[in-house]
Design an enzyme around this catalytic site. Structure first.
Site, PDB file in Angstrom:
ATOM      1  N   PHE A 123      71.168  57.078  41.680  1.00 40.54           N
ATOM      2  CA  PHE A 123      70.711  55.760  41.254  1.00 40.54           C
ATOM      3  C   PHE A 123      69.188  55.783  41.216  1.00 40.54           C
ATOM      4  CE2 PHE A 123      69.292  51.469  42.669  1.00 40.54           C
ATOM      5  CZ  PHE A 123      69.710  50.750  41.555  1.00 40.54           C
ATOM      6  N   THR A 126      63.474  53.050  41.681  1.00 39.44           N
ATOM      7  CA  THR A 126      62.076  53.136  42.101  1.00 39.44           C
ATOM      8  C   THR A 126      61.247  53.978  41.130  1.00 39.44           C
ATOM      9  OG1 THR A 126      62.861  52.997  44.368  1.00 39.44           O
ATOM     10  CG2 THR A 126      60.602  53.741  44.071  1.00 39.44           C
ATOM     11  N   GLU A 127      60.012  53.545  40.898  1.00 40.37           N
ATOM     12  CA  GLU A 127      59.064  54.295  40.059  1.00 40.37           C
ATOM     13  C   GLU A 127      57.776  54.507  40.852  1.00 40.37           C
ATOM     14  OE1 GLU A 127      58.536  52.143  36.400  1.00 40.37           O
ATOM     15  OE2 GLU A 127      60.667  52.332  35.884  1.00 40.37           O
ATOM     16  N   GLY A 131      57.893  49.962  43.623  1.00 44.97           N
ATOM     17  CA  GLY A 131      58.790  50.191  44.755  1.00 44.97           C
ATOM     18  C   GLY A 131      59.374  48.862  45.201  1.00 44.97           C
ATOM     19  N   THR A 158      67.664  59.897  45.238  1.00 41.47           N
ATOM     20  CA  THR A 158      68.562  60.643  46.120  1.00 41.47           C
ATOM     21  C   THR A 158      69.638  61.345  45.290  1.00 41.47           C
ATOM     22  OG1 THR A 158      68.173  59.034  47.872  1.00 41.47           O
ATOM     23  CG2 THR A 158      70.144  60.401  48.101  1.00 41.47           C
ATOM     24  N   GLU A 363      66.358  50.689  51.066  1.00 39.05           N
ATOM     25  CA  GLU A 363      67.162  49.445  50.953  1.00 39.05           C
ATOM     26  C   GLU A 363      66.290  48.211  51.203  1.00 39.05           C
ATOM     27  OE1 GLU A 363      70.239  48.971  49.887  1.00 39.05           O
ATOM     28  OE2 GLU A 363      70.810  51.072  49.733  1.00 39.05           O
TER      29      GLU A 363
HETATM   30  C1  FAD Z   1      64.125  59.561  51.142  1.00 42.79           C
HETATM   31  C2  FAD Z   1      64.114  58.423  50.180  1.00 42.79           C
HETATM   32  C3  FAD Z   1      65.230  58.187  49.384  1.00 42.79           C
HETATM   33  C4  FAD Z   1      65.208  57.159  48.443  1.00 42.79           C
HETATM   34  N1  FAD Z   1      66.264  57.012  47.595  1.00 42.79           N
HETATM   35  C5  FAD Z   1      66.142  56.189  46.524  1.00 42.79           C
HETATM   36  C6  FAD Z   1      67.117  56.191  45.470  1.00 42.79           C
HETATM   37  O1  FAD Z   1      68.109  56.930  45.510  1.00 42.79           O
HETATM   38  N2  FAD Z   1      66.907  55.401  44.390  1.00 42.79           N
HETATM   39  C7  FAD Z   1      65.809  54.573  44.285  1.00 42.79           C
HETATM   40  O2  FAD Z   1      65.686  53.868  43.291  1.00 42.79           O
HETATM   41  N3  FAD Z   1      64.878  54.536  45.287  1.00 42.79           N
HETATM   42  C8  FAD Z   1      65.003  55.326  46.376  1.00 42.79           C
HETATM   43  N4  FAD Z   1      64.031  55.333  47.360  1.00 42.79           N
HETATM   44  C9  FAD Z   1      62.877  54.460  47.221  1.00 42.79           C
HETATM   45  C10 FAD Z   1      62.792  53.367  48.275  1.00 42.79           C
HETATM   46  O3  FAD Z   1      63.745  52.375  48.047  1.00 42.79           O
HETATM   47  C11 FAD Z   1      61.340  52.832  48.242  1.00 42.79           C
HETATM   48  O4  FAD Z   1      60.527  53.846  48.829  1.00 42.79           O
HETATM   49  C12 FAD Z   1      61.155  51.527  48.947  1.00 42.79           C
HETATM   50  O5  FAD Z   1      61.773  50.502  48.218  1.00 42.79           O
HETATM   51  C13 FAD Z   1      59.684  51.156  49.139  1.00 42.79           C
HETATM   52  O6  FAD Z   1      58.961  51.289  47.954  1.00 42.79           O
HETATM   53  P1  FAD Z   1      57.578  52.120  47.965  1.00 42.79           P
HETATM   54  O7  FAD Z   1      57.864  53.422  48.603  1.00 42.79           O
HETATM   55  O8  FAD Z   1      57.028  52.121  46.598  1.00 42.79           O
HETATM   56  O9  FAD Z   1      56.626  51.299  48.931  1.00 42.79           O
HETATM   57  P2  FAD Z   1      55.694  50.005  48.528  1.00 42.79           P
HETATM   58  O10 FAD Z   1      56.554  48.963  47.896  1.00 42.79           O
HETATM   59  O11 FAD Z   1      54.498  50.474  47.802  1.00 42.79           O
HETATM   60  O12 FAD Z   1      55.288  49.532  49.978  1.00 42.79           O
HETATM   61  C14 FAD Z   1      54.225  50.090  50.741  1.00 42.79           C
HETATM   62  C15 FAD Z   1      54.041  49.253  51.995  1.00 42.79           C
HETATM   63  O13 FAD Z   1      53.676  47.910  51.640  1.00 42.79           O
HETATM   64  C16 FAD Z   1      54.594  46.978  52.191  1.00 42.79           C
HETATM   65  N5  FAD Z   1      54.760  45.862  51.253  1.00 42.79           N
HETATM   66  C17 FAD Z   1      55.059  45.907  49.924  1.00 42.79           C
HETATM   67  N6  FAD Z   1      55.147  44.662  49.427  1.00 42.79           N
HETATM   68  C18 FAD Z   1      54.897  43.822  50.451  1.00 42.79           C
HETATM   69  C19 FAD Z   1      54.843  42.384  50.580  1.00 42.79           C
HETATM   70  N7  FAD Z   1      55.103  41.574  49.547  1.00 42.79           N
HETATM   71  N8  FAD Z   1      54.549  41.881  51.794  1.00 42.79           N
HETATM   72  C20 FAD Z   1      54.324  42.692  52.869  1.00 42.79           C
HETATM   73  N9  FAD Z   1      54.353  44.025  52.810  1.00 42.79           N
HETATM   74  C21 FAD Z   1      54.655  44.585  51.627  1.00 42.79           C
HETATM   75  C22 FAD Z   1      55.887  47.775  52.373  1.00 42.79           C
HETATM   76  O14 FAD Z   1      56.728  47.170  53.348  1.00 42.79           O
HETATM   77  C23 FAD Z   1      55.353  49.125  52.814  1.00 42.79           C
HETATM   78  O15 FAD Z   1      55.057  49.083  54.174  1.00 42.79           O
HETATM   79  C24 FAD Z   1      64.068  56.313  48.345  1.00 42.79           C
HETATM   80  C25 FAD Z   1      62.960  56.546  49.164  1.00 42.79           C
HETATM   81  C26 FAD Z   1      62.959  57.586  50.059  1.00 42.79           C
HETATM   82  C27 FAD Z   1      61.719  57.832  50.869  1.00 42.79           C
END
Ligand code: FAD
Length: 391
Positions: A123, A126-127, A131, A158, A363
């Site tokens: 799935f 994320t880009e 995120g 994943t 999640e």
């Molecule tokens: C091992 C792994 C597996 C994954 N698997 C998948 C997958 O299969 N498919 C998929 O689509 N995605 C996947 N992901 C992505 C994952 O869901 C995202 O990493 C996650 O949603 C966070 O997005 P980001 O990493 O861009 O962090 P960001 O959104 O950039 O966040 C960075 C920091 O800012 C904080 N933040 C952001 N917005 C706010 C706000 N409004 N208020 C307060 N704090 C905020 C966050 O909590 C975090 O601490 C995976 C990630 C990992 C590491």
């Protein structure tokens, strides 16, 4: 704590626990060191029928809808092998998406294989620049002569590279807002489906995580899941279940941290006494147990609410936040109880600390969960984008 589980649920929990301890646990270290998805473990899980637990019976699944039962299975798997538990949760999410929003042809092509463990799906939402702020995603799918032409980049996918197909969340219209987002099923052999770099991760190393790119990748319009423009709604629909199951992953690892801490505290001797006789160590162990049982109760409660057709989304966020924070602290404290040995890869507790970190991030990060909970409590109905300035 048995939470009034039926005999059937208790037996399933026991059997899954025994299986995970005997069949999965011995392979965890090697897989953690190597890094990447293990088809060998996947086949063992399939022999136990774990992939198919939630799948429809007509496709060979067991058709178990109870979220509480699912939670217990994930918790027991995670207690011995975090990656297998997390991989199963991601596999179940794909099965659910196909069951809920797939066309008959998608179901016929993929459900049996997903259920019997022959294939996996992935799935991609994320880009690199989208995120938590999902609605800002930029991957486009342009309708053209009965096809969608996809262009863009996804990250952290994943099982990308292992997966037979990917459900890709895309922008199908240049309009702003959530109604421009759709989900497409993209088979791995489509020209323009580019499998990218394999990530080297801190924990959850028994999975493969990669980037994916789409370069004029054409898929038939019939590969649309659900309705055009409803992709975000579809993602949101399955989020609460995913959050409760993420809490379950964390509970299993917190239980492992507690088990290992008790064992070591009874064995390790310093100052002529076992370290378990020191009150500061006792306090850490007692706190670990208090927090674990509280998180377990909240997680089971969230699952019970869902199984009894009651509103549970906020409780799912609460359970996810509490259980994952509790597990993170349990992992750190277990390393502390092990002292210097806890820092070494030869001992089991540093792996717990590395694994559970991801449960606070995926999640929906725990910061986002807290915003969801507060918004619900304050009666705030506006979207995050409106709340945080981006219209
Ligand atoms: C091992 C792994 C597996 C994954 N698997 C998948 C997958 O299969 N498919 C998929 O689509 N995605 C996947 N992901 C992505 C994952 O869901 C995202 O990493 C996650 O949603 C966070 O997005 P980001 O990493 O861009 O962090 P960001 O959104 O950039 O966040 C960075 C920091 O800012 C904080 N933040 C952001 N917005 C706010 C706000 N409004 N208020 C307060 N704090 C905020 C966050 O909590 C975090 O601490 C995976 C990630 C990992 C590491």
């Amino acid at each position: 704590m048995d939470f009034n589980l039926t005999e059937e649920q208790q037996l399933l929990k026991k059997n899954v626990g025994n299986f995970a301890r005997e069949e999965l646990a011995p392979m965890v270290r090697e897989i953690d060191e190597k890094g990447g998805f293990s088809w060998e473990l996947w086949r063992k899980l399939a022999e136990m029928g774990i992939q198919g637990l939630i799948g429809p019976e007509e496709y060979g699944g067991a058709g178990v809808d109870s979220l509480l039962t699912q939670v217990m299975v994930i918790e027991e798997l995670s207690r011995y092998d975090f990656s297998s538990a997390a991989n199963i949760v991601s596999n179940w999410a794909i099965i659910r998406k196909l069951v809920n929003d797939g066309k008959e042809d998608h179901k016929a092509r993929y459900l049996s294989g997903l259920i019997n463990g022959e294939i996996v799906g992935s799935f991609a939402q994320t880009e690199p620049n989208a995120g938590s702020d999902v609605a800002s995603l930029r991957t486009t799918a342009r309708p053209e002569d009965g096809y969608y032409v996809i262009n863009g980049e996804k990250c952290f996918v994943t099982q990308a590279g292992e997966a037979e197909f990917t459900i890709v969340v895309v922008r199908t219209s240049s309009e702003k807002g959530k109604n421009a987002i759709s989900a497409l099923l993209v088979e791995k052999d489509r020209p323009g489906y580019i499998i990218g770099k394999k990530e080297d991760k801190l924990g959850f190393r028994g999975s493969t995580t990669r980037t994916l790119a789409f370069d004029d990748c054409r898929v038939p319009a019939s590969n649309l899941l659900g309705d055009e423009g409803k992709g975000l709604k579809m993602s949101l629909k399955s989020l609460a279940i995913g959050r409760v199951l993420t809490a379950a992953q964390a509970l299993g690892q917190a239980q492992a941290a507690l088990d290992e801490s008790i064992k070591y505290a009874k064995e390790r001797v310093q100052f002529g006494r076992t370290i378990g006789s020191f009150q500061l160590i006792q306090g850490m162990i007692a706190d670990m147990a208090i927090h674990l049982e509280s998180a377990r109760l909240l997680t089971y409660y969230a699952a019970w609410l869902r199984d009894n057709d009651q509103s549970y989304a906020m409780y799912a966020s609460m359970a996810k936040t509490l259980a994952t924070d509790v597990a993170m602290k349990a992992g750190v404290d277990a390393v502390q109880i092990y002292g210097g040995y806890g820092f070494m890869r030869d001992y089991p507790v540093e792996g717990i600390m590395r694994n559970v970190k991801i449960t606070q991030i995926y999640e929906g990060t725990n910061q986002i969960q807290r915003l969801i909970i507060a918004r619900e409590l304050l009666g705030e109905k506006r979207s995050f984008r409106e709340l945080y300035g981006q219209k």
